[in-house]
Design an enzyme around this catalytic site. Structure first.
Site, PDB file in Angstrom:
ATOM      1  N   GLU A  40     -23.511  -5.123  69.546  1.00 27.48           N
ATOM      2  CA  GLU A  40     -24.893  -4.798  69.183  1.00 27.48           C
ATOM      3  C   GLU A  40     -24.924  -3.993  67.883  1.00 27.48           C
ATOM      4  OE1 GLU A  40     -28.710  -2.889  71.576  1.00 27.48           O
ATOM      5  OE2 GLU A  40     -26.718  -2.045  71.940  1.00 27.48           O
ATOM      6  N   LYS A 110     -33.601  -9.104  72.725  1.00 22.22           N
ATOM      7  CA  LYS A 110     -33.358  -8.208  73.856  1.00 22.22           C
ATOM      8  C   LYS A 110     -34.638  -7.960  74.659  1.00 22.22           C
ATOM      9  CE  LYS A 110     -31.293  -3.610  74.681  1.00 22.22           C
ATOM     10  NZ  LYS A 110     -30.807  -2.400  73.965  1.00 22.22           N
ATOM     11  N   CYS A 151     -26.725  -5.329  75.713  1.00 24.98           N
ATOM     12  CA  CYS A 151     -26.561  -3.928  76.115  1.00 24.98           C
ATOM     13  C   CYS A 151     -27.344  -3.535  77.376  1.00 24.98           C
ATOM     14  CB  CYS A 151     -26.911  -3.018  74.939  1.00 24.98           C
ATOM     15  SG  CYS A 151     -26.213  -1.349  75.077  1.00 24.98           S
TER      16      CYS A 151
END
Length: 265
Positions: A40, A110, A151
């Site tokens: 990321e 995300k 993440c």
């Protein structure tokens, strides 16, 4: 398929970060990787006031990794970057996958944003500057169904179940900048859980070390098989590790312990 996870320590210098990222991709190609995965915010992890301006997917960031994939003849998962968002105040935290010709094969924004308040430890609200994505994405990478995440998504098992069941994913990818205080207790546990419960390979590339005074990332990038066995784990330094994904083993595990097929809910 041979996979490489690339672990680096991105700072507040984008050109330097991209130089390191390309070197790690070169190492992955030399190791025979078919796919290399970066973490990321691979291009910048530092104070917000120095961050690069957000870009579209075909901007400087995308062009850089498209060229790397084409020149190395390898699939490249370009971690994530700040994509131009829905309004002036917010970006998207976006990952892109490029095929060996440099073609953009998949894009994922995300979904789950890191809004956490731990008194005396961390105060972080990703949603102040980042807009959530709203679509799950499964890409065909070298003919293998591969579910994408970033993440903090790791803490939401319903996302991965959807990737595995609705998307027929056999591999789950997790680029991350997992913070030290949570990473040392939760990173490996959650990654192995996602592998076991979805009977998928998990490929997780993390940032490592200090990035600014208030942020230290855990690292320990790893590749995990569908039984939950850690096949490869990066040491606490910048570098790569590789592992071969055996789809015959995945099919055997799903056949002998058919937990996905036995679902009642």
């Amino acid at each position: 398929m041979r996979v490489a996870v690339c672990q680096l320590n991105a700072r507040d210098n984008r050109p330097a970060n991209l130089t390191v990222a390309r070197d790690l991709l070169d190492q992955a190609a030399a190791a025979g990787a078919d796919l290399a995965v970066l973490p990321e915010y691979v291009d910048y992890l530092g104070p917000a006031d120095g961050a690069p301006k957000p870009e579209p997917t075909d901007g400087e960031f995308g062009s850089f990794f498209a060229a790397a994939a084409r020149e190395l003849g390898m699939w490249v998962h370009a971690g994530s970057f700040h994509e131009t968002g829905p309004d002036d105040g917010r970006t998207y935290n976006t990952t892109m996958v490029f095929d060996p010709t440099g073609r953009l094969a998949a894009t994922y924004r995300k979904i789950h944003l890191y809004d956490v308040e731990i008194p005396g430890r961390v105060s972080y609200r990703e949603s102040n500057s980042v807009a959530p994505g709203d679509e799950t994405v499964v890409a065909d990478i070298a003919g293998i169904r591969t579910g994408l995440s970033i993440c903090y998504d790791l803490r939401f098992p319903e996302l991965y179940r959807r990737l595995a069941v609705d998307g027929d994913a056999q591999v789950l990818v997790v680029p991350a900048a997992f913070m030290m205080h949570t990473g040392r207790d939760h990173w490996e546990v959650l990654l192995r859980a996602r592998a076991i419960e979805n009977q998928c390979y998990v490929v997780a590339a993390g940032q490592i070390g200090d990035h600014e005074p208030s942020r230290t990332c855990f690292g320990r990038s790893m590749i995990i098989d569908p039984w939950g066995t850690v096949l490869a784990q990066a040491p606490d330094t910048v570098g790569i590790v590789t592992a071969d994904l055996d789809l015959a083993r995945l099919r055997t595990i799903r056949s002998e312990l058919p937990s996905l097929a036995n679902r009642r809910l």
